[in-house]
Write a protein that holds these residues in place. Structure first.
Motif, PDB file in Angstrom:
ATOM      1  N   ARG A 142     -28.644  21.132   0.401  1.00  0.00           N
ATOM      2  CA  ARG A 142     -29.172  20.361   1.543  1.00  0.00           C
ATOM      3  C   ARG A 142     -28.534  20.768   2.850  1.00  0.00           C
ATOM      4  NH1 ARG A 142     -29.150  14.202  -0.842  1.00  0.00           N
ATOM      5  NH2 ARG A 142     -30.881  14.445  -2.280  1.00  0.00           N
ATOM      6  N   PHE A 143     -27.834  21.885   2.877  1.00  0.00           N
ATOM      7  CA  PHE A 143     -27.067  22.270   4.058  1.00  0.00           C
ATOM      8  C   PHE A 143     -27.952  22.319   5.302  1.00  0.00           C
ATOM      9  CE2 PHE A 143     -25.137  25.440   6.902  1.00  0.00           C
ATOM     10  CZ  PHE A 143     -23.915  24.828   7.076  1.00  0.00           C
ATOM     11  N   ARG A 144     -27.440  21.785   6.404  1.00  0.00           N
ATOM     12  CA  ARG A 144     -28.205  21.777   7.644  1.00  0.00           C
ATOM     13  C   ARG A 144     -27.797  22.970   8.490  1.00  0.00           C
ATOM     14  NH1 ARG A 144     -27.278  15.619   8.221  1.00  0.00           N
ATOM     15  NH2 ARG A 144     -26.180  16.040  10.134  1.00  0.00           N
ATOM     16  N   GLY A 158     -25.796  17.354   3.875  1.00  0.00           N
ATOM     17  CA  GLY A 158     -25.954  18.664   4.491  1.00  0.00           C
ATOM     18  C   GLY A 158     -24.996  18.976   5.612  1.00  0.00           C
ATOM     19  N   PRO A 167     -20.828  28.983  -0.893  1.00  0.00           N
ATOM     20  CA  PRO A 167     -20.979  29.065   0.566  1.00  0.00           C
ATOM     21  C   PRO A 167     -21.519  27.777   1.171  1.00  0.00           C
ATOM     22  CG  PRO A 167     -22.050  30.921  -0.525  1.00  0.00           C
ATOM     23  CD  PRO A 167     -21.599  30.008  -1.593  1.00  0.00           C
ATOM     24  N   VAL A 168     -22.733  27.411   0.820  1.00  0.00           N
ATOM     25  CA  VAL A 168     -23.281  26.159   1.346  1.00  0.00           C
ATOM     26  C   VAL A 168     -24.114  25.492   0.261  1.00  0.00           C
ATOM     27  CG1 VAL A 168     -23.326  26.727   3.793  1.00  0.00           C
ATOM     28  CG2 VAL A 168     -25.206  27.415   2.355  1.00  0.00           C
ATOM     29  N   SER A 169     -24.304  24.171   0.400  1.00  0.00           N
ATOM     30  CA  SER A 169     -25.023  23.436  -0.632  1.00  0.00           C
ATOM     31  C   SER A 169     -26.527  23.477  -0.376  1.00  0.00           C
ATOM     32  CB  SER A 169     -24.526  21.997  -0.667  1.00  0.00           C
ATOM     33  OG  SER A 169     -24.881  21.352   0.522  1.00  0.00           O
ATOM     34  N   PRO A 219     -27.174  10.278  16.010  1.00  0.00           N
ATOM     35  CA  PRO A 219     -26.289  11.446  15.996  1.00  0.00           C
ATOM     36  C   PRO A 219     -25.155  11.371  17.023  1.00  0.00           C
ATOM     37  CG  PRO A 219     -28.565  12.123  16.339  1.00  0.00           C
ATOM     38  CD  PRO A 219     -28.572  10.659  16.215  1.00  0.00           C
ATOM     39  N   GLU A 240     -21.362  17.292   2.061  1.00  0.00           N
ATOM     40  CA  GLU A 240     -22.303  18.383   2.317  1.00  0.00           C
ATOM     41  C   GLU A 240     -23.413  18.366   1.273  1.00  0.00           C
ATOM     42  OE1 GLU A 240     -20.532  22.294   2.855  1.00  0.00           O
ATOM     43  OE2 GLU A 240     -22.417  23.091   2.132  1.00  0.00           O
ATOM     44  N   GLU A 241     -23.043  18.074   0.031  1.00  0.00           N
ATOM     45  CA  GLU A 241     -24.068  17.977  -1.012  1.00  0.00           C
ATOM     46  C   GLU A 241     -25.002  16.809  -0.750  1.00  0.00           C
ATOM     47  OE1 GLU A 241     -22.665  17.856  -5.019  1.00  0.00           O
ATOM     48  OE2 GLU A 241     -21.142  19.346  -4.537  1.00  0.00           O
ATOM     49  N   ASN A 301     -24.421  11.977  10.333  1.00  0.00           N
ATOM     50  CA  ASN A 301     -25.691  11.370  10.729  1.00  0.00           C
ATOM     51  C   ASN A 301     -26.427  10.874   9.496  1.00  0.00           C
ATOM     52  OD1 ASN A 301     -27.837  10.578  12.286  1.00  0.00           O
ATOM     53  ND2 ASN A 301     -28.792  12.593  12.284  1.00  0.00           N
ATOM     54  N   CYS A 303     -28.890  17.385  13.757  1.00  0.00           N
ATOM     55  CA  CYS A 303     -28.869  16.018  13.236  1.00  0.00           C
ATOM     56  C   CYS A 303     -29.952  15.817  12.197  1.00  0.00           C
ATOM     57  CB  CYS A 303     -29.040  15.011  14.369  1.00  0.00           C
ATOM     58  SG  CYS A 303     -30.595  15.135  15.242  1.00  0.00           S
ATOM     59  N   GLY A 304     -31.038  16.593  12.269  1.00  0.00           N
ATOM     60  CA  GLY A 304     -32.061  16.510  11.237  1.00  0.00           C
ATOM     61  C   GLY A 304     -33.103  15.439  11.467  1.00  0.00           C
TER      62      GLY A 304
END
Lengths: 373, 192
Positions: B57-59, A148, B53-55, A63, A144-145, A154, B125-126
């Motif tokens: 997999r959005f973090r 995320g 708004p967000v997908s 990251p 983003e899809e 990352n 970062c996940g």
């Protein structure tokens, strides 16, 4: 009557200046509007990434590489992953290699869009910047899809990538490319053909091939001076040897001087087309299969060192990693393209006007997090 | 002659660029006035809901299902910025099902009594969600989290009452007469 006297005058440019692309400060010595000396003062964005790398385990540094160049995070992720894979001798599955190339080239388009848009914006044309950001936004949506995040992805992992593409993602990438390819011509009509813009750049601050090599310029800045050197061709990594693409070089576009600001700009515009070509080939031939190689949970590469360089949008990014068998590296040295571009500005800006300095910084595509690290 | 040609080129190229700009007047707007327009509510007046708004997999912010957490501490170890703090007590042995689609069973002997995530430090970062064996730590799609005070960014996932209950349970478990030998070696192995 004595002749008119002019004094050398010191002027601060930055750190908060919209055209320095981040927090970079220049101390200018000017004679009227002519620059006698431009002293770059870097370090405002220093975060000590090389030291942090010695403190966190190999996978956990990923990251941080996002923050190395936040406009091209995947290229940085890939460079770090590739260095550790070479150090530990890890083989990456082909599907992951294809995903890496697709995302890295998408990221290159996004990064070049910011670069050309910001140069136009620095030259006083704000509309192209908004057009470029609009198209970049679509790439961000794709990312983003996929993973995320919209900026600090990352996405690459040591030995592969973190996530497989969601259903229908490849079709949406193809849809974006179909939308975007004609948009380059629209963008050219909007600003590249503009007579004022061309006149403003085509003879400004030429860098000869010898000077570019002497100062260690890399990437589009080097190719803008007519040197055909691209690590994707000359020192291939990943699946680049299997792909067909051209390496655009500067050739004095629009009757300008070879290696001028406009050449560097045009190299980036041409690279947009090449990136689209590369992504299309990858989409056609991407195989099914694993996306992650078998990597031990606590990675302890054998004692040794590696220097691995890859072609990022701002030129060569290299990681020099020394391992002494621990789970954290013993030393990491990072080399980035913006640093060498920064070193040439002082020499290059002598004798040009303050307004041209903005063009020089913009065309060299210097970005502060890469300079300071 | 050159002089006039330059003037003509300048005017025509600017007109060309202006034509591109003019075409934009007849396209849909790309942006909305956030936060005046609530992107999560498509029925809001003046907003047609054309922005997603967000997908999937959005973090967004991290959240933890503490009933599933087995306190293995792997998330805290992998976190590059040390924003996760897990304290646990040894309790009765049970099993939990993974929250991931495969629903794999894992044994659970340690119960978290404190699980804090410092969202002011988190860099989304996940890595923690990837190493978690039960999938109990995962991202939400929530992204609005302005806080007036710094300490409000530290999210506590276990209430003091719950922690008290777990401690009592652990004390009861420890008081039980039991052949302790195999369990003790296991804990030591985990620590290593």
């Amino acid at each position: 009557m004595s002749p008119l006297q002019t004094d050398i005058w010191t002027l601060n440019m930055g750190p908060q200046h919209p055209s320095t692309h981040g927090v970079i400060r220049f101390v200018l010595k000017t004679d009227g509007e002519i620059i006698a000396d431009a002293d770059p003062d870097v370090g405002f964005l220093h975060r000590g990434l090389e030291k942090i790398a010695e403190l966190v385990p190999y996978p956990s540094f990923m990251p941080y590489t996002d923050r190395l160049d936040y406009l091209a995070a995947i290229n940085m992720n890939w460079a770090w992953a590739l260095s550790i894979e070479r150090l530990a001798g890890i083989e990456v599955p082909p599907r992951a290699e294809h995903l890496r190339v697709i995302t890295a080239e998408l990221n290159r388009i996004a990064s070049h869009l910011i670069s050309v848009g910001a140069l136009a914006s620095d030259m006083g044309a704000f509309t192209p910047f908004v057009h470029a950001l609009r198209d970049r936004e679509r790439i961000n949506d794709l990312f983003e899809e996929l993973c995320g995040a919209r900026l600090t992805f990352n996405y690459c992992r040591i030995g592969g990538v973190s996530l497989d593409a969601p259903p229908g993602w490849f079709d949406r990438v193809r849809g974006f490319l179909d939308y975007y390819e004609p948009m380059i011509d629209v963008f050219n009509r909007l600003i590249t053909d503009n007579k004022i813009f061309v006149e403003r750049l085509r003879r400004v601050a030429p860098v000869s091939a010898e000077m570019a090599i002497a100062y260690g310029l890399v990437g589009p800045n080097l190719r803008g001076s007519g040197v055909k050197f691209d690590l994707r061709k000359d020192e291939p990594y990943g699946i680049y040897p299997q792909l067909e693409f051209e390496v655009p070089v500067g050739r004095g576009y629009r009757d300008g001087v070879l290696g001028s600001c406009f050449d560097r700009y045009m190299v980036r515009i041409e690279e947009l087309r090449q990136s689209i070509r590369i992504i299309r080939q990858c989409l056609d031939r991407i195989p099914e299969g694993e996306i992650q190689a078998k990597v031990p949970k606590v990675l302890r590469p054998a004692k040794g060192e590696v220097y691995c360089r890859t072609e990022a949008p701002r030129g060569e990014v290299g990681f020099y990693v020394i391992s002494n068998g621990e789970k954290t590296p013993a030393r990491v040295k990072i080399r980035t393209g913006s640093w060498s571009a920064m070193s040439i500005i002082r020499e290059l800006s002598k004798g040009w006007m303050i307004a041209d300095l903005v063009a020089i910084i913009g065309s060299l595509d210097v970005i502060a997090p890469e300079v300071d690290r | 002659m050159n002089y006039f040609r330059n003037i003509w080129e300048a005017i025509s190229s600017i007109a060309q660029g202006m034509a591109v700009t003019l075409r934009q007047f007849f396209t849909k707007p790309e942006t909305v006035q956030y936060p005046e327009v609530d992107v999560l509510n498509p029925r809001m007046p003046g907003y047609s809901g054309h922005l997603k708004p967000v997908s999937e997999r959005f973090r967004g912010f991290l959240t933890v299902d503490t009933t599933v957490c087995i306190s293995c501490n792997q998330c805290a170890h992998v976190c590059p910025v040390d924003c996760i703090l897990v304290e646990s007590e040894k309790g009765p042995k049970t099993t939990v099902n993974s929250l991931r689609p495969d629903g794999k069973e894992s044994p659970k002997t340690r119960y978290p009594v404190q699980f804090d995530i410092h969202l002011g430090r988190c860099m989304y970062c996940g890595l923690c969600t990837e190493v978690c064996p039960t999938g109990c730590i995962h991202f939400t799609r929530e992204f609005r989290g302005a806080a007036g005070e710094y300490h409000k960014l530290i999210h506590h996932f276990i209430s003091p009452e719950e922690a008290e209950r777990v401690r009592k349970l652990a004390a009861e478990e420890a008081a039980k007469p039991k052949p302790e030998k195999p369990v003790a070696t296991k804990v030591e192995a985990e620590k290593e």
